[in-house]
Design a protein around this motif. Structure first.
Motif, PDB file in Angstrom:
ATOM      1  N   VAL A   1       0.927  -0.945   0.103  1.00  0.00           N
ATOM      2  CA  VAL A   1       0.063  -0.378   0.093  1.00  0.00           C
ATOM      3  C   VAL A   1       0.822   1.292   0.476  1.00  0.00           C
ATOM      4  CG1 VAL A   1      -2.099   1.247   1.471  1.00  0.00           C
ATOM      5  CG2 VAL A   1      -2.249  -0.527   1.193  1.00  0.00           C
ATOM      6  N   LYS A   2       0.422   2.113  -1.158  1.00  0.00           N
ATOM      7  CA  LYS A   2       1.648   2.896  -1.409  1.00  0.00           C
ATOM      8  C   LYS A   2       2.828   2.948  -1.059  1.00  0.00           C
ATOM      9  CE  LYS A   2      -2.191   6.751   0.710  1.00  0.00           C
ATOM     10  NZ  LYS A   2      -1.858   8.179   1.706  1.00  0.00           N
ATOM     11  N   GLY A   3       3.346   1.679  -1.919  1.00  0.00           N
ATOM     12  CA  GLY A   3       4.915   1.075  -1.786  1.00  0.00           C
ATOM     13  C   GLY A   3       5.841   0.696  -0.475  1.00  0.00           C
ATOM     14  N   LYS A   4       4.849   0.285   0.289  1.00  0.00           N
ATOM     15  CA  LYS A   4       5.144  -0.069   1.377  1.00  0.00           C
ATOM     16  C   LYS A   4       4.660  -1.851   1.458  1.00  0.00           C
ATOM     17  CE  LYS A   4       5.621   3.942   4.118  1.00  0.00           C
ATOM     18  NZ  LYS A   4       5.960   4.372   5.119  1.00  0.00           N
TER      19      LYS A   4
ATOM     20  N   HIS B   1       1.534  -0.542  -9.333  1.00  0.00           N
ATOM     21  CA  HIS B   1       0.530   0.799  -9.936  1.00  0.00           C
ATOM     22  C   HIS B   1      -0.613   0.034  -8.926  1.00  0.00           C
ATOM     23  CE1 HIS B   1      -0.806  -1.654 -12.577  1.00  0.00           C
ATOM     24  NE2 HIS B   1      -1.535  -1.518 -11.972  1.00  0.00           N
ATOM     25  N   GLU B   2      -0.949   1.691  -8.309  1.00  0.00           N
ATOM     26  CA  GLU B   2      -2.142   1.962  -7.781  1.00  0.00           C
ATOM     27  C   GLU B   2      -3.171   1.699  -8.526  1.00  0.00           C
ATOM     28  OE1 GLU B   2       0.297   4.592  -4.235  1.00  0.00           O
ATOM     29  OE2 GLU B   2      -1.951   4.991  -5.213  1.00  0.00           O
TER      30      GLU B   2
ATOM     31  N   PHE C   1       1.948  -7.419   9.923  1.00  0.00           N
ATOM     32  CA  PHE C   1       1.229  -6.547   9.226  1.00  0.00           C
ATOM     33  C   PHE C   1      -0.347  -6.532   9.776  1.00  0.00           C
ATOM     34  CE2 PHE C   1       4.102  -8.039   6.185  1.00  0.00           C
ATOM     35  CZ  PHE C   1       4.952  -6.998   6.419  1.00  0.00           C
ATOM     36  N   LYS C   2      -0.886  -4.913   9.773  1.00  0.00           N
ATOM     37  CA  LYS C   2      -2.283  -4.301   9.629  1.00  0.00           C
ATOM     38  C   LYS C   2      -2.761  -4.777   8.824  1.00  0.00           C
ATOM     39  CE  LYS C   2      -3.429  -0.195  10.791  1.00  0.00           C
ATOM     40  NZ  LYS C   2      -2.593   0.954  10.766  1.00  0.00           N
ATOM     41  N   VAL C   3      -4.192  -5.292   8.544  1.00  0.00           N
ATOM     42  CA  VAL C   3      -4.552  -6.007   7.969  1.00  0.00           C
ATOM     43  C   VAL C   3      -4.998  -4.726   6.302  1.00  0.00           C
ATOM     44  CG1 VAL C   3      -5.335  -7.390   8.404  1.00  0.00           C
ATOM     45  CG2 VAL C   3      -6.904  -5.633   8.695  1.00  0.00           C
ATOM     46  N   ILE C   4      -5.347  -5.030   5.262  1.00  0.00           N
ATOM     47  CA  ILE C   4      -5.897  -4.043   4.224  1.00  0.00           C
ATOM     48  C   ILE C   4      -7.429  -3.454   4.323  1.00  0.00           C
ATOM     49  CG2 ILE C   4      -5.868  -3.844   1.914  1.00  0.00           C
ATOM     50  CD1 ILE C   4      -3.645  -3.770   2.939  1.00  0.00           C
TER      51      ILE C   4
ATOM     52  N   LYS D   1     -10.407   1.093   2.433  1.00  0.00           N
ATOM     53  CA  LYS D   1      -9.717   2.731   2.057  1.00  0.00           C
ATOM     54  C   LYS D   1      -9.071   2.800   1.139  1.00  0.00           C
ATOM     55  CE  LYS D   1     -12.717   5.667   5.538  1.00  0.00           C
ATOM     56  NZ  LYS D   1     -13.046   6.191   5.952  1.00  0.00           N
ATOM     57  N   GLU D   2      -7.404   1.169   2.137  1.00  0.00           N
ATOM     58  CA  GLU D   2      -6.381   1.654   1.117  1.00  0.00           C
ATOM     59  C   GLU D   2      -6.420   0.888  -0.580  1.00  0.00           C
ATOM     60  OE1 GLU D   2      -4.309   1.583   4.832  1.00  0.00           O
ATOM     61  OE2 GLU D   2      -5.013  -0.146   4.542  1.00  0.00           O
ATOM     62  N   LEU D   3      -7.644   0.293  -1.032  1.00  0.00           N
ATOM     63  CA  LEU D   3      -7.199  -0.629  -2.110  1.00  0.00           C
ATOM     64  C   LEU D   3      -7.098   0.515  -3.489  1.00  0.00           C
ATOM     65  CD1 LEU D   3     -11.504  -2.605  -1.654  1.00  0.00           C
ATOM     66  CD2 LEU D   3      -8.581  -3.545  -1.332  1.00  0.00           C
ATOM     67  N   ASN D   4      -7.384   1.717  -2.964  1.00  0.00           N
ATOM     68  CA  ASN D   4      -7.140   2.583  -4.164  1.00  0.00           C
ATOM     69  C   ASN D   4      -5.571   2.355  -4.488  1.00  0.00           C
ATOM     70  OD1 ASN D   4      -9.768   3.243  -3.979  1.00  0.00           O
ATOM     71  ND2 ASN D   4      -9.186   5.288  -3.660  1.00  0.00           N
ATOM     72  N   HIS D   5      -4.395   2.371  -2.985  1.00  0.00           N
ATOM     73  CA  HIS D   5      -3.530   2.775  -3.374  1.00  0.00           C
ATOM     74  C   HIS D   5      -2.660   1.598  -3.017  1.00  0.00           C
ATOM     75  CE1 HIS D   5      -4.308   6.613  -2.812  1.00  0.00           C
ATOM     76  NE2 HIS D   5      -5.189   6.341  -1.082  1.00  0.00           N
ATOM     77  N   LEU D   6      -3.277   0.208  -3.580  1.00  0.00           N
ATOM     78  CA  LEU D   6      -3.072  -1.663  -3.453  1.00  0.00           C
ATOM     79  C   LEU D   6      -1.763  -1.721  -4.806  1.00  0.00           C
ATOM     80  CD1 LEU D   6      -3.588  -3.633  -1.822  1.00  0.00           C
ATOM     81  CD2 LEU D   6      -5.050  -4.604  -3.163  1.00  0.00           C
TER      82      LEU D   6
END
Length: 473
Positions: A338-341, A469-470, A373-376, A379-384
């Motif tokens: 997510v966002k590269g992490k 890519h996101e 890790f924290k679960v996805i 809202k974070e799907l956009n940055h996956l």
């Protein structure tokens, strides 16, 4: 009526149960204890299996038979083992019509056996060689129970200890090495060293077999004898049979030995670690290229993403796509960013489902069930973004010098402690092979440096691809 000539079971009640029901249940239990798919069934051309009593080596043998397609149809199964009771020139084939076990009779390909005898002076029939020989007999109940079809076997017992003779026998047997026949090579590994020496020396012997170089294997076994390891009588009791298989395929491209399971008798008798016998199974398989085209890679990434979106009840359509590579049984890892992490990485070496099905499952597991890790969140799907590593088979090594940074992943095992690093881990951290292994042992497997000294080390090839890519919803 023609009288049938039957080779009666000689070690039923000793090496395995003489009661048919008990025998079936014991084989079922052994098969159920091992992974069903370490290799693709249709790539298997030979198995190397042990031949001790089932209580000792049954699980290792089961690890090999469990790789077969239960509905596979073979013209014949070529059983090859080395004599425990007789020494003679060449190899003896049995001319009796059937072998019998508590599970019934198995047909012998007598006509082919006669043809081989007629065409080679190194292939003979010595009836007494087969009467008490257990190395082939103990394989039959596994075959009878596991394969769902009538069996035809060609039982061959090696008597020669001459490499020159084994090469001549190879010439006669090699034409039988086809896709329609399955070869089964019967051998145990080290005899009677202590537990730690057995683990160490058997790992080295397994590595020599994996190199598929018969001269190298023979030289290794000769050096093993010269080292005078306490208690060691032999490093490979069926060495002549293994050597025969290696001579058959040494000049053939596209084959590799995949180690399946190692144990020794000390694992079964915890009170006796002084005089043990080693057992290692292998599958000889046709190598298949891990590479796949860009469309197949993109499809796997898309169905991984679709699987995660569907977990959140989000629509995400992926057009149907067909490619041979995604239908194969392979190990794999899926990494989620997510966002590269990095936010999750889950995988398996056991290819127990088709790659396209495995990727779907691993994607959700990596996103939602990697406890590190924290679960996805939705809202974070956009940055996956996603990364998939497709794995080749594990290969045991004896020296970390065999590790190629950037090419090989590593897998370490010491008892119940295991750990793996994908190839990119070493590259991203700038590690050399020693640092790669040490960090894997301590950070992933929870091993001490002392435990690492006698841990099993495996390498594996990978292909890695990502979307980088996101995606917008």
């Amino acid at each position: 009526m023609e009288r049938l000539d039957i080779r009666k079971a000689s070690v039923a009640g000793m090496f395995y149960s003489a009661n048919a029901d008990e025998l079936e249940k014991s084989i079922e239990a052994l098969i159920n204890q091992v992974p069903k798919k370490s290799v693709e069934s249709n790539t298997i051309r030979a198995l190397i299996v042990p031949h001790a009593g089932y209580v000792y080596s049954g699980q290792v043998a089961a690890s090999a038979y469990a790789q077969l397609d239960q509905d596979a149809q073979y013209d014949r199964i070529v059983l090859i083992g080395s004599s425990h009771h007789n020494r003679f020139n060449g190899v003896s084939v049995n001319l009796q019509n059937f072998y019998e076990t508590p599970l019934g009779k198995v047909k012998v390909d007598v006509e082919l056996a006669k043809e081989l005898i007629a065409n080679s002076k190194y292939i003979v029939n010595i009836p007494e060689v087969h009467k008490q020989e257990h190395c082939l007999e103990v394989q039959l109940p596994f075959l009878q129970k596991y394969l769902n079809n009538d069996l035809t076997i060609l039982p061959m017992v090696m008597g020669s200890d001459s490499v020159a003779e084994i090469k001549e026998i190879t010439k006669a047997v090699k034409p039988l090495f086809t896709e329609n026949n399955l070869f089964i090579i019967s051998t145990d590994f080290s005899h009677y060293p202590d537990y730690n020496d057995a683990v160490k020396e058997d790992a080295l012997t397994a590595e020599m077999i994996s190199k598929n170089n018969p001269e190298l294997l023979f030289e290794h076994l000769q050096r093993l004898k010269e080292r005078n390891i306490p208690g060691l009588v032999t490093g490979l009791c069926g060495w002549s049979s293994v050597l025969l298989l290696q001579f058959i395929v040494e000049d053939k491209e596209g084959f590799e030995y995949v180690p399946l399971l190692y144990q020794n008798s000390g694992d079964k008798l915890s009170h006796n670690h002084q005089r043990v016998v080693g057992y290692q199974s292998f599958a000889l398989v046709t190598k298949e290229d891990l590479e796949m085209n860009d469309e197949a890679r993109e499809y796997l990434l898309e169905i991984a993403r679709q699987s995660i979106y569907q977990y959140f009840d989000q629509d995400y359509s992926v057009p149907d796509y067909s490619h041979e590579g995604i239908e194969k049984y392979r190990g794999a890892f899926v990494s989620v960013y997510v966002k590269g992490k990095l936010r999750g990485c889950i995988g398996t070496f056991q290819p127990n489902r088709k790659l396209k099905e495995l990727v779907r499952k691993l994607a959700v597991d990596a996103a939602m069930h990697d406890y590190r890790f924290k679960v996805i969140t939705e809202k974070e799907l956009n940055h996956l973004s996603l990364e998939i590593s497709v794995l080749g088979p594990l290969k045991m090594i004896n020296s970390i010098d065999a590790i190629q940074i950037g090419k090989h992943g590593i897998y370490l095992r010491k008892g119940f402690k295991t750990g793996t690093f994908l190839p990119l881990v070493a590259m991203r951290n700038g590690w050399d092979a020693k640092q790669f292994v040490l960090n894997c042992a301590m950070k992933k497997a929870g091993m001490s440096e002392q435990e690492l000294k006698d841990a099993e080390v495996f390498i594996y090839d990978t292909i890695v691809f990502s979307d980088n890519h996101e995606k917008s919803m």
